[in-house]
Design an enzyme around this catalytic site. Structure first.
Site, PDB file in Angstrom:
ATOM      1  N   TYR A 133       0.856  -1.191   0.000  1.00 24.71           N
ATOM      2  CA  TYR A 133       0.000   0.000   0.000  1.00 24.71           C
ATOM      3  C   TYR A 133       0.889   1.238   0.000  1.00 24.71           C
ATOM      4  O   TYR A 133       1.562   1.544   0.988  1.00 24.71           O
ATOM      5  CB  TYR A 133      -0.899  -0.006   1.230  1.00 24.71           C
ATOM      6  CG  TYR A 133      -2.085   0.937   1.173  1.00 24.71           C
ATOM      7  CD1 TYR A 133      -2.299   1.814   0.112  1.00 24.71           C
ATOM      8  CD2 TYR A 133      -3.022   0.938   2.194  1.00 24.71           C
ATOM      9  CE1 TYR A 133      -3.391   2.655   0.075  1.00 24.71           C
ATOM     10  CE2 TYR A 133      -4.128   1.776   2.169  1.00 24.71           C
ATOM     11  CZ  TYR A 133      -4.312   2.630   1.120  1.00 24.71           C
ATOM     12  OH  TYR A 133      -5.402   3.469   1.100  1.00 24.71           O
ATOM     13  N   LYS A 158      -1.147  -1.150  -4.248  1.00 25.05           N
ATOM     14  CA  LYS A 158      -2.299  -0.260  -4.070  1.00 25.05           C
ATOM     15  C   LYS A 158      -1.799   1.164  -3.880  1.00 25.05           C
ATOM     16  O   LYS A 158      -0.894   1.406  -3.065  1.00 25.05           O
ATOM     17  CB  LYS A 158      -3.116  -0.705  -2.856  1.00 25.05           C
ATOM     18  CG  LYS A 158      -4.366   0.115  -2.605  1.00 25.05           C
ATOM     19  CD  LYS A 158      -5.113  -0.426  -1.400  1.00 25.05           C
ATOM     20  CE  LYS A 158      -6.370   0.403  -1.138  1.00 25.05           C
ATOM     21  NZ  LYS A 158      -7.085  -0.032   0.081  1.00 25.05           N
TER      22      LYS A 158
END
Length: 301
Positions: A133, A158
């Site tokens: 992330y 992400k």
């Protein structure tokens, strides 16, 4: 691991005295999968990962896994201090999670090599594949993402920064070396606002916080986006998502607190948020209630 469709980031419900409410969480997760979620991301940002103790974290992941019952993948959040993140991924694996969403390390900004080593050490402690992330103090170059994508345990990336050009560079670099199997996600708050741009850059998956309280609206948007129904996408952005994003930006932490308030307004006994987040004031909650009604009218017409 395969992920497709709209991704559901459930809330973590709390009782009036502040404990985890597993029965409510189970109902919440089950309802989301029944509504069409393609994956469940438990104990992540919307689920207040930052506010959970280790035993609570494991309880949330186990409840999500049991409620999903193998119908879609379950991804558990992890991050923060290295030993804490390592213990979380161990517990998530033991609880039956299919993958880990690895959030940034706590507070500090290290050199790129240090960040890559943090990810490798967390991955080494995990029996589950890892989705990175990118946000806050975890920022990556295209070259570093390619290096990580070569690791068998790293399966996705992400983005929570919103630099579309940089994200396009990352997607192109990884696709050129790794191919199409590596997963890319849009992880911005109220991700629907930026999904037309992300989809054009080769990022089809996204986190839908709105799905936690208006799954009807979120599913309608997702269907329209991937069907090329630009008129419906524009209408939902204009009448629901843009004013929701504007309300979200009025108070820090509303990206989570508004979602939880919306779930309460729709009948889920989710409780409030834990400090340092704060629940919406009455004026903002009333505005949210009006927005929910407007969004539901839009999809019913």
């Amino acid at each position: 691991m395969q992920l497709d469709g709209l991704l559901f980031f459930p809330l973590t419900p709390f009782t009036p005295t502040g404990e985890i409410a597993p029965e409510v969480l189970g109902q919440h997760v089950t309802a989301g999968v029944d509504a069409g979620a393609g994956g469940v991301f438990a104990a992540c940002g919307t689920g207040e990962y930052h506010a959970l103790g280790l035993s609570e974290y494991e309880q949330v992941v186990r409840t999500a896994v049991a409620s999903v019952d193998g119908r879609v993948p379950v991804v558990a959040g992890a991050g923060g201090p290295l030993p804490h993140a390592q213990e979380c991924v161990r517990r998530a694996g033991a609880a039956g999670a299919d993958a880990i969403l690895l959030m940034p390390p706590y507070l500090v900004n290290g050199a790129e090599e240090g960040l890559l080593e943090y990810i490798r050490q967390v991955a080494a402690a995990s029996r589950c594949p890892i989705i990175i992330y990118q946000r806050n103090n975890a920022r990556f170059t295209p070259e570093s993402v390619v290096r990580l994508a070569r690791e068998p345990s790293i399966v996705g990336f992400k983005d929570g920064l919103g630099d579309i050009e940089q994200m396009q560079r990352i997607v192109l670099a990884v696709r050129n070396v790794i191919g199409e199997e590596f997963l890319f996600f849009n992880g911005l708050p109220t991700a629907e606002m930026s999904m037309p741009a992300y989809k054009a850059a080769g990022v089809p998956l996204y986190s839908s916080a709105a799905f936690a309280f208006v799954p009807e609206v979120a599913m309608r948007f997702h269907t329209a986006l991937h069907a090329g129904d630009d008129a419906t996408v524009r209408r939902l952005l204009t009448e629901f998502y843009r004013p929701l994003a504007e309300l979200r930006d009025t108070v820090p932490g509303y990206a989570v607190a508004l979602v939880k308030a919306g779930a309460r307004l729709r009948g889920l006994d989710a409780g409030g948020v834990r400090a340092p987040l704060t629940d919406p004031n009455p004026e903002h909650e009333a505005a949210l209630e009006r927005l929910i009604a407007a969004g539901l009218r839009t999809v019913q017409e």
